[in-house]
Enzyme design. Structure first.
Site, PDB file in Angstrom:
ATOM      1  N   ASP A  23       0.854  -1.187   0.000  1.00  0.00           N
ATOM      2  CA  ASP A  23       0.000   0.000   0.000  1.00  0.00           C
ATOM      3  C   ASP A  23       0.894   1.242   0.000  1.00  0.00           C
ATOM      4  O   ASP A  23       1.560   1.515   0.991  1.00  0.00           O
ATOM      5  CB  ASP A  23      -0.894  -0.052   1.254  1.00  0.00           C
ATOM      6  CG  ASP A  23      -1.630   1.250   1.504  1.00  0.00           C
ATOM      7  OD1 ASP A  23      -1.728   2.067   0.578  1.00  0.00           O
ATOM      8  OD2 ASP A  23      -2.123   1.427   2.641  1.00  0.00           O
ATOM      9  N   ASN A  25      -0.172   4.458  -0.540  1.00  0.00           N
ATOM     10  CA  ASN A  25      -0.788   5.744  -0.169  1.00  0.00           C
ATOM     11  C   ASN A  25      -1.530   5.717   1.165  1.00  0.00           C
ATOM     12  O   ASN A  25      -2.292   6.619   1.484  1.00  0.00           O
ATOM     13  CB  ASN A  25      -1.721   6.235  -1.289  1.00  0.00           C
ATOM     14  CG  ASN A  25      -2.853   5.237  -1.554  1.00  0.00           C
ATOM     15  OD1 ASN A  25      -2.895   4.170  -0.940  1.00  0.00           O
ATOM     16  ND2 ASN A  25      -3.752   5.589  -2.446  1.00  0.00           N
ATOM     17  N   ASP A  27      -4.017   3.868   2.426  1.00  0.00           N
ATOM     18  CA  ASP A  27      -5.455   3.637   2.592  1.00  0.00           C
ATOM     19  C   ASP A  27      -5.755   2.204   3.016  1.00  0.00           C
ATOM     20  O   ASP A  27      -6.905   1.777   3.047  1.00  0.00           O
ATOM     21  CB  ASP A  27      -6.238   4.009   1.312  1.00  0.00           C
ATOM     22  CG  ASP A  27      -5.820   3.151   0.113  1.00  0.00           C
ATOM     23  OD1 ASP A  27      -4.930   2.277   0.271  1.00  0.00           O
ATOM     24  OD2 ASP A  27      -6.374   3.349  -0.984  1.00  0.00           O
ATOM     25  N   ASP A  31      -1.665  -1.235  -3.961  1.00  0.00           N
ATOM     26  CA  ASP A  31      -1.926  -0.518  -5.215  1.00  0.00           C
ATOM     27  C   ASP A  31      -0.769  -0.711  -6.198  1.00  0.00           C
ATOM     28  O   ASP A  31       0.265  -1.287  -5.854  1.00  0.00           O
ATOM     29  CB  ASP A  31      -2.172   0.967  -4.925  1.00  0.00           C
ATOM     30  CG  ASP A  31      -1.132   1.525  -3.963  1.00  0.00           C
ATOM     31  OD1 ASP A  31       0.062   1.374  -4.261  1.00  0.00           O
ATOM     32  OD2 ASP A  31      -1.505   2.079  -2.900  1.00  0.00           O
ATOM     33  N   ASP A 204      -9.577 -16.128 -16.635  1.00  0.00           N
ATOM     34  CA  ASP A 204     -10.382 -16.589 -15.511  1.00  0.00           C
ATOM     35  C   ASP A 204     -11.472 -17.570 -15.976  1.00  0.00           C
ATOM     36  O   ASP A 204     -12.122 -17.315 -16.996  1.00  0.00           O
ATOM     37  CB  ASP A 204     -11.042 -15.339 -14.910  1.00  0.00           C
ATOM     38  CG  ASP A 204     -11.702 -15.583 -13.588  1.00  0.00           C
ATOM     39  OD1 ASP A 204     -10.994 -15.829 -12.611  1.00  0.00           O
ATOM     40  OD2 ASP A 204     -12.957 -15.523 -13.542  1.00  0.00           O
ATOM     41  N   GLU A 271      -7.393 -20.686 -16.782  1.00  0.00           N
ATOM     42  CA  GLU A 271      -7.869 -21.379 -15.581  1.00  0.00           C
ATOM     43  C   GLU A 271      -8.961 -22.342 -16.018  1.00  0.00           C
ATOM     44  O   GLU A 271     -10.042 -21.915 -16.436  1.00  0.00           O
ATOM     45  CB  GLU A 271      -8.426 -20.384 -14.561  1.00  0.00           C
ATOM     46  CG  GLU A 271      -8.815 -21.079 -13.260  1.00  0.00           C
ATOM     47  CD  GLU A 271      -9.730 -20.253 -12.365  1.00  0.00           C
ATOM     48  OE1 GLU A 271      -9.820 -20.576 -11.170  1.00  0.00           O
ATOM     49  OE2 GLU A 271     -10.377 -19.299 -12.857  1.00  0.00           O
TER      50      GLU A 271
HETATM   51  C1  GLC Z   1     -11.747 -17.599 -10.587  1.00  0.00           C
HETATM   52  C2  GLC Z   1     -10.919 -16.702  -9.717  1.00  0.00           C
HETATM   53  C3  GLC Z   1     -11.676 -16.416  -8.457  1.00  0.00           C
HETATM   54  C4  GLC Z   1     -12.951 -15.701  -8.803  1.00  0.00           C
HETATM   55  C5  GLC Z   1     -13.761 -16.524  -9.811  1.00  0.00           C
HETATM   56  C6  GLC Z   1     -14.860 -15.723 -10.432  1.00  0.00           C
HETATM   57  O1  GLC Z   1     -11.880 -18.860 -10.045  1.00  0.00           O
HETATM   58  O2  GLC Z   1      -9.664 -17.273  -9.491  1.00  0.00           O
HETATM   59  O3  GLC Z   1     -10.945 -15.657  -7.538  1.00  0.00           O
HETATM   60  O4  GLC Z   1     -13.712 -15.484  -7.655  1.00  0.00           O
HETATM   61  O5  GLC Z   1     -12.976 -17.008 -10.867  1.00  0.00           O
HETATM   62  O6  GLC Z   1     -14.349 -14.775 -11.318  1.00  0.00           O
END
Ligand code: GLC
Length: 565
Positions: A23, A25, A27, A31, A204, A271
């Site tokens: 972090d 800044n 908060d 970032d 993803d 993934e």
């Molecule tokens: C994937 C990501 C996970 C996210 C999900 C929905 O599994 O790794 O963190 O919540 O997709 O996008």
């Protein structure tokens, strides 16, 4: 920087969860400026590519995996100019940048979805998957489809009375990839970032893009809970909602999009929560090499293989996992080596927090054939924290209202966590309050542990026997030895290593290395000595045997030898 055409085959990836890295800044939230200030740290550690979890505009209901603008940055992380600087500062240090791209769904706050749900006649209606319900007044979901995380994935929208499909949480409506306008928009979004110089994407839940066009029910299955090999759950298979043939075909479209970028080339890692052969299918078909390219595939360059996440550090399991990966991902394919990420229980906590075992795991990950993915904090043995389910920020923790004792049971019995906050806590930089993640006196978005137990960068950096130094040694070794970066793998038979030692050769025309990993807590003697000299080991100072042949390994010791014929 490795500028070879297929640099991504030889790279080592480090996952940064930007909210938790540094972090800058005050908060309490990490970032991009914080990340930029630690690029020297990452270059010195020796990783080569950074995968950054989403920093786009988002209501942060799933911490960035719910995007409301794909072409802008959430203000708490920075802005487009910060990203541009991140890319150029990283490149200047020889590091590559991979963004996390959430193609499957948007946030329900995305203007596209707001328009889509506002009226059935809106042009955006067809950008999402809408259906009439079944039964009287359409009050029952359109079919039996479960979301990936269990429960029906259909959600009824008040005003129109129709249902929308969401593979993940209800506030993450799925985009409709059967609509060419959606495909075109998302490919264009990828080009937007590629044009800014990013080196690739982590995609993803990319095996969820298409569902059955006729909305046929999913077949039943006998499985109650999903596993890394089979996403079926709650007695339902997912053949009509995951790994659809149209998804596989679209992988080739994605690949064509990145392959148009050449200097340097870019890559995609997907993934894919599926059995290994289905994961493999997302890499596409084999494509022969040309005068200036090696043979490859025409789908995703890489897919995550998750069986390693839960694999016990036991010689038999390690050998059979490697054999499986070799069988399903032979050249020109490449396996990936993943042990932790922002969704799963940290690997070190599966290993009982034991740093010796973590070092052996490191030696394994960084010497096996394939692309390693290291999760931030893994290099210092950061532990999974125990955080109460009730106050969890992670929406998954609240998906089904479960009492704490169930979460404890799942963690103790199955080594899984129902609260992903626990693996996302701030990076532990030093011994100061807040572990150097944010200034003292500020409350970080997730707590740091009271007892850091020496698991900080500050403590481990100067100690040659720390886990951090072990990572650094093996990363350096990998960088310097083509046999590790791109060599073949040949397993040594158990008869030559003994039951508890995993042994393999990594071979390149220029050299042969032998890796020996003692996956046990006792001293082990090899049936016959292995000739050669040790170049790197999990112990910085190997008490004996560095010069001559290796006869014995200490508990949880791993060594790499230059083989002497
Ligand atoms: C994937 C990501 C996970 C996210 C999900 C929905 O599994 O790794 O963190 O919540 O997709 O996008």
């Amino acid at each position: 920087m490795n500028d070879s055409k297929r640099w991504w085959e030889e790279t080592v990836v480090y996952q940064v969860y930007p909210r938790s890295f540094l972090d800058s800044n005050g908060d309490g939230i990490g970032d991009l400026e914080g990340l930029i200030s630690r690029l020297d740290y990452l270059a010195d550690l020796g990783v080569e590519t950074l995968w950054i979890s989403p920093f786009y505009r988002s209501p942060q209901c799933d911490f960035g995996y719910d995007i409301s603008d794909y072409r802008d940055v959430a203000p708490e992380y920075g802005n487009l100019a910060t990203v541009d600087r991140l890319v150029s500062e990283a490149h200047a240090r020889g590091l590559r940048i991979v963004l996390d791209m959430v193609l499957n769904h948007t946030s329900d706050q995305h203007p596209w979805f707001l328009a889509s749900r506002a009226s059935r006649s809106d042009p955006r209606r067809g950008w999402y998957v809408w259906r009439h319900g079944r039964g009287d007044g359409g009050k029952r979901p359109p079919n039996n489809w479960h979301a990936m995380i269990g429960g029906s994935g259909w959600h009824r929208d008040g005003p129109s009375g129709e249902w929308y499909w969401a593979q993940f949480l209800p506030f993450q409506p799925d985009l409709n990839y059967r609509n060419p306008a959606v495909q075109a928009e998302m490919l264009d979004t990828m080009r937007f970032w590629l044009d800014r110089g990013v080196d690739g994407f982590r995609l993803d839940i990319v095996n969820a893009l298409f569902e059955d066009a006729d909305f046929r029910d999913n077949p039943s299955s006998w499985k109650l809970l999903p596993s890394d090999d089979d996403p079926s759950m709650l007695f339902q298979a997912s053949s009509n909602t995951l790994n659809h043939p149209d998804t596989l075909a679209f992988m080739k479209e994605l690949r064509r999009c990145v392959d148009r970028y050449d200097h340097p080339s870019r890559f995609l890692v997907g993934e894919v929560n599926a059995a290994i052969d289905q994961a493999r299918a997302h890499c596409g078909d084999l494509r022969p090499g040309t005068a200036d390219t090696a043979p490859g595939t025409d789908g995703l360059n890489l897919v995550f293989l998750f069986r390693s996440v839960t694999a016990p550090l036991v010689a038999g399991t390690m050998r059979s996992l490697m054999a499986d990966y070799e069988e399903h991902f032979p050249r020109p394919l490449l396996p990936t080596w993943v042990f932790s990420n922002h969704d799963r229980l940290r690997r070190i906590s599966r290993l009982g927090g034991d740093l010796r075992r973590a070092k052996l795991n490191t030696a394994w990950q960084l010497t096996a054939r394939g692309v390693p993915f290291i999760y931030y904090g893994e290099e210092i043995g950061m532990l999974q924290q125990r955080l109460p389910l009730k106050t969890a920020l992670d929406p998954i923790a609240h998906r089904f209202p479960l009492p704490q004792w169930v979460a404890d049971l799942v963690r103790n019995r199955f080594k899984e966590s129902l609260n992903r906050d626990e693996c996302r806590t701030p990076m532990q930089w030093d011994e100061s309050p807040n572990a150097g993640f944010c200034p003292p006196g500020i409350t970080p978005w997730l707590p740091t542990p009271h007892n850091l137990d020496g698991r900080t960068v500050q403590r481990q950096r100067s100690d040659p026997e720390s886990l951090f130094s072990c990572y650094r040694r093996f990363l350096r070794l990998r960088r310097e030895h083509p046999a590790l970066r791109r060599g073949d793998l040949e397993m040594l038979p158990e008869s030559s290593t003994g039951r508890h030692i995993v042994g393999y050769r990594r071979k390149d025309p220029s050299e042969t290395l032998v890796v020996l990993l003692n996956a046990s807590g006792s001293h082990r003697t090899l049936p016959s000595p292995v000739a050669g000299h040790v170049i790197v080991g999990t112990a910085a100072a190997r008490p004996a045997g560095a010069e001559g042949p290796v006869t014995t390994l200490a508990p949880w010791e791993g060594v790499v030898l230059h083989e002497r014929p």
